[in-house]
Design a protein around this motif. Structure first.
Motif, PDB file in Angstrom:
ATOM      1  N   THR A 111       1.146  -3.061  -1.644  1.00 39.64           N
ATOM      2  CA  THR A 111       0.704  -1.780  -1.104  1.00 39.64           C
ATOM      3  C   THR A 111       1.750  -1.247  -0.145  1.00 39.64           C
ATOM      4  N   GLU A 112       1.998   0.046  -0.249  1.00 36.09           N
ATOM      5  CA  GLU A 112       2.942   0.716   0.634  1.00 36.09           C
ATOM      6  C   GLU A 112       2.276   1.969   1.179  1.00 36.09           C
ATOM      7  N   ASP A 113       2.715   2.385   2.346  1.00 34.67           N
ATOM      8  CA  ASP A 113       2.237   3.617   2.976  1.00 34.67           C
ATOM      9  C   ASP A 113       0.731   3.648   3.160  1.00 34.67           C
ATOM     10  N   PHE A 114       0.143   2.466   3.410  1.00 33.20           N
ATOM     11  CA  PHE A 114      -1.274   2.459   3.766  1.00 33.20           C
ATOM     12  C   PHE A 114      -1.342   2.808   5.248  1.00 33.20           C
ATOM     13  N   LYS A 115      -1.409   4.111   5.545  1.00 31.05           N
ATOM     14  CA  LYS A 115      -1.195   4.580   6.908  1.00 31.05           C
ATOM     15  C   LYS A 115      -2.494   4.607   7.695  1.00 31.05           C
ATOM     16  N   ASN A 116      -2.373   4.283   8.964  1.00 28.08           N
ATOM     17  CA  ASN A 116      -3.537   4.351   9.832  1.00 28.08           C
ATOM     18  C   ASN A 116      -3.968   5.786  10.035  1.00 28.08           C
ATOM     19  N   ILE A 117      -5.227   5.963  10.267  1.00 27.91           N
ATOM     20  CA  ILE A 117      -5.790   7.281  10.493  1.00 27.91           C
ATOM     21  C   ILE A 117      -5.587   7.637  11.959  1.00 27.91           C
ATOM     22  N   ASN A 118      -5.067   8.805  12.225  1.00 24.50           N
ATOM     23  CA  ASN A 118      -4.822   9.209  13.602  1.00 24.50           C
ATOM     24  C   ASN A 118      -5.977  10.054  14.121  1.00 24.50           C
ATOM     25  N   LEU A 119      -6.632   9.576  15.128  1.00 23.53           N
ATOM     26  CA  LEU A 119      -7.698  10.318  15.779  1.00 23.53           C
ATOM     27  C   LEU A 119      -7.294  10.610  17.215  1.00 23.53           C
ATOM     28  N   LYS A 120      -7.732  11.730  17.738  1.00 24.30           N
ATOM     29  CA  LYS A 120      -7.392  12.087  19.109  1.00 24.30           C
ATOM     30  C   LYS A 120      -8.055  11.149  20.109  1.00 24.30           C
ATOM     31  N   ARG A 121      -9.180  10.599  19.755  1.00 21.55           N
ATOM     32  CA  ARG A 121      -9.841   9.658  20.652  1.00 21.55           C
ATOM     33  C   ARG A 121     -10.580   8.616  19.810  1.00 21.55           C
ATOM     34  N   LYS A 122     -10.786   7.459  20.402  1.00 25.17           N
ATOM     35  CA  LYS A 122     -11.499   6.392  19.713  1.00 25.17           C
ATOM     36  C   LYS A 122     -12.978   6.460  20.048  1.00 25.17           C
ATOM     37  N   GLU A 123     -13.763   6.052  19.102  1.00 28.18           N
ATOM     38  CA  GLU A 123     -15.217   6.059  19.245  1.00 28.18           C
ATOM     39  C   GLU A 123     -15.686   4.638  19.551  1.00 28.18           C
ATOM     40  N   PHE A 124     -16.637   4.518  20.476  1.00 30.84           N
ATOM     41  CA  PHE A 124     -17.265   3.213  20.714  1.00 30.84           C
ATOM     42  C   PHE A 124     -18.461   3.123  19.789  1.00 30.84           C
ATOM     43  N   PHE A 125     -18.428   2.136  18.892  1.00 31.75           N
ATOM     44  CA  PHE A 125     -19.477   2.076  17.879  1.00 31.75           C
ATOM     45  C   PHE A 125     -20.725   1.377  18.399  1.00 31.75           C
ATOM     46  N   ARG A 126     -21.837   1.999  18.145  1.00 29.43           N
ATOM     47  CA  ARG A 126     -23.146   1.402  18.425  1.00 29.43           C
ATOM     48  C   ARG A 126     -24.050   1.659  17.223  1.00 29.43           C
ATOM     49  N   GLY A 127     -25.009   0.794  17.031  1.00 25.06           N
ATOM     50  CA  GLY A 127     -26.003   1.043  16.001  1.00 25.06           C
ATOM     51  C   GLY A 127     -25.720   0.341  14.688  1.00 25.06           C
ATOM     52  N   ASP A 128     -26.465   0.752  13.665  1.00 28.50           N
ATOM     53  CA  ASP A 128     -26.396   0.156  12.335  1.00 28.50           C
ATOM     54  C   ASP A 128     -25.176   0.696  11.594  1.00 28.50           C
ATOM     55  N   VAL A 129     -24.330  -0.204  11.101  1.00 29.00           N
ATOM     56  CA  VAL A 129     -23.117   0.243  10.403  1.00 29.00           C
ATOM     57  C   VAL A 129     -23.446   1.039   9.147  1.00 29.00           C
ATOM     58  N   LEU A 130     -24.615   0.826   8.579  1.00 29.12           N
ATOM     59  CA  LEU A 130     -24.999   1.573   7.381  1.00 29.12           C
ATOM     60  C   LEU A 130     -25.542   2.960   7.711  1.00 29.12           C
ATOM     61  N   ASN A 131     -25.511   3.329   8.966  1.00 23.26           N
ATOM     62  CA  ASN A 131     -25.806   4.707   9.351  1.00 23.26           C
ATOM     63  C   ASN A 131     -24.522   5.460   9.683  1.00 23.26           C
ATOM     64  N   HIS A 132     -23.399   4.844   9.369  1.00 21.78           N
ATOM     65  CA  HIS A 132     -22.096   5.401   9.695  1.00 21.78           C
ATOM     66  C   HIS A 132     -21.273   5.527   8.422  1.00 21.78           C
ATOM     67  N   GLU A 133     -20.475   6.577   8.318  1.00 16.83           N
ATOM     68  CA  GLU A 133     -19.641   6.763   7.138  1.00 16.83           C
ATOM     69  C   GLU A 133     -18.756   5.550   6.873  1.00 16.83           C
ATOM     70  N   ALA A 134     -18.199   4.969   7.928  1.00 17.36           N
ATOM     71  CA  ALA A 134     -17.315   3.812   7.768  1.00 17.36           C
ATOM     72  C   ALA A 134     -18.046   2.664   7.082  1.00 17.36           C
ATOM     73  N   GLY A 135     -19.265   2.365   7.525  1.00 18.75           N
ATOM     74  CA  GLY A 135     -20.037   1.280   6.929  1.00 18.75           C
ATOM     75  C   GLY A 135     -20.428   1.570   5.496  1.00 18.75           C
ATOM     76  N   LEU A 136     -20.801   2.824   5.227  1.00 17.42           N
ATOM     77  CA  LEU A 136     -21.191   3.198   3.872  1.00 17.42           C
ATOM     78  C   LEU A 136     -20.007   3.087   2.914  1.00 17.42           C
ATOM     79  N   LEU A 137     -18.827   3.491   3.382  1.00 22.52           N
ATOM     80  CA  LEU A 137     -17.639   3.374   2.544  1.00 22.52           C
ATOM     81  C   LEU A 137     -17.345   1.909   2.231  1.00 22.52           C
ATOM     82  N   VAL A 138     -17.411   1.040   3.235  1.00 24.05           N
ATOM     83  CA  VAL A 138     -17.146  -0.383   3.020  1.00 24.05           C
ATOM     84  C   VAL A 138     -18.168  -0.978   2.045  1.00 24.05           C
ATOM     85  N   ALA A 139     -19.427  -0.585   2.178  1.00 28.00           N
ATOM     86  CA  ALA A 139     -20.465  -1.088   1.274  1.00 28.00           C
ATOM     87  C   ALA A 139     -20.184  -0.685  -0.171  1.00 28.00           C
TER      88      ALA A 139
END
Length: 251
Positions: A22-50
């Motif tokens: 794999t090449e150019d698997f670039k990190n996503i640039n966000l202006k600020r980081k989010e502190f995660f709380r709650g169920d991962v399956l209520n979050h886009e990130a968790g749903l994508l991983v699932a």
């Protein structure tokens, strides 16, 4: 909770011998980081991983290339949270739990659709990423097609867009296969061999070429530095060609 907007840059795949990297698997640039709380399956990130978990296991096993892409994905997603290590651990646990469960596929897609209802392009990007995972080993199986079709329909992706993504990936992998075949053909040429030669013949020719082009032997003859440098470069080509042929033969 504010949901993370993931903009994923599709990986560039290419052959080294018969292996992808794999090449150019670039990190996503966000202006600020989010502190995660709650169920991962209520979050886009968790749903994508699932969903990635289900596509990875669609044909009954998770291959080495698929596992490598999943690892990079978990690292990449979790790096955008303040509690990075905790999030990665939870996403990995989610992945392991979801890869053998296909009964909730549509429900997960419906959740993701609700979160991205007003952003068709984002859903299309998610599907593109899932399809890249399905294609990563160069073989888009029937079960992988079926599960990605189900995901596309549940995310309300238009048939023409799904078909376009498939065509793009098929063309890409055909091109990679052709490049791989050309590379193998060149390797046989470098070793003065052919694909019809048996392993012992290949090894004999390899050893003969190594002896002829070894820099120490060239130097011992009192040749110039230019000749020694040329021999060093040639020896590297010979070694690389031999490795490509061995990999192609499963050695």
């Amino acid at each position: 909770m504010e949901f993370l907007v993931l903009t994923i840059v599709i990986i560039i795949l290419y052959f080294i011998g018969k292996n992808y990297r794999t090449e150019d698997f670039k990190n996503i640039n966000l202006k600020r980081k989010e502190f995660f709380r709650g169920d991962v399956l209520n979050h886009e990130a968790g749903l994508l991983v699932a969903l990635l978990a289900k596509v990875a296991k669609a044909d009954g096993k998770v291959g080495e290339l698929e596992a490598e892409l999943i690892k990079h994905t978990l690292n990449d997603i979790s790096s955008h949270f303040e509690n990075q290590e905790e999030v990665r651990g939870r996403l990995k646990e989610l992945y392991n739990g979801e890869k053998d469960n296909f009964s909730n596929l549509i429900m997960l897609c419906e959740r993701l659709y609700i979160l991205t209802k007003n952003d068709y392009e984002r859903r299309l990007t998610y599907l593109d990423y899932l399809l890249n995972l399905a294609f990563i080993d160069g073989d888009f199986s029937r079960t992988e097609r079926e599960i990605t079709e189900d995901i596309a329909q549940a995310l309300k992706i238009e048939n023409k867009d799904y078909a376009q993504l498939i065509s793009k990936l098929e063309a890409f992998h055909i091109n990679m296969k052709e490049q791989d075949e050309l590379s193998l053909e060149k390797a046989y040429t470098i070793l003065n061999s052919s694909s019809s030669d048996d392993d012992n013949t290949i090894k004999k020719k390899y050893r003969e070429l190594v002896k002829e082009n070894h820099p120490d032997i060239i130097s011992g003859r009192g040749e110039s530095q230019n000749k020694i440098d040329e021999a060093t470069k040639k020896l590297q080509e010979i070694n690389e060609a031999y490795e490509i042929i061995k990999k192609s033969r499963g050695a």
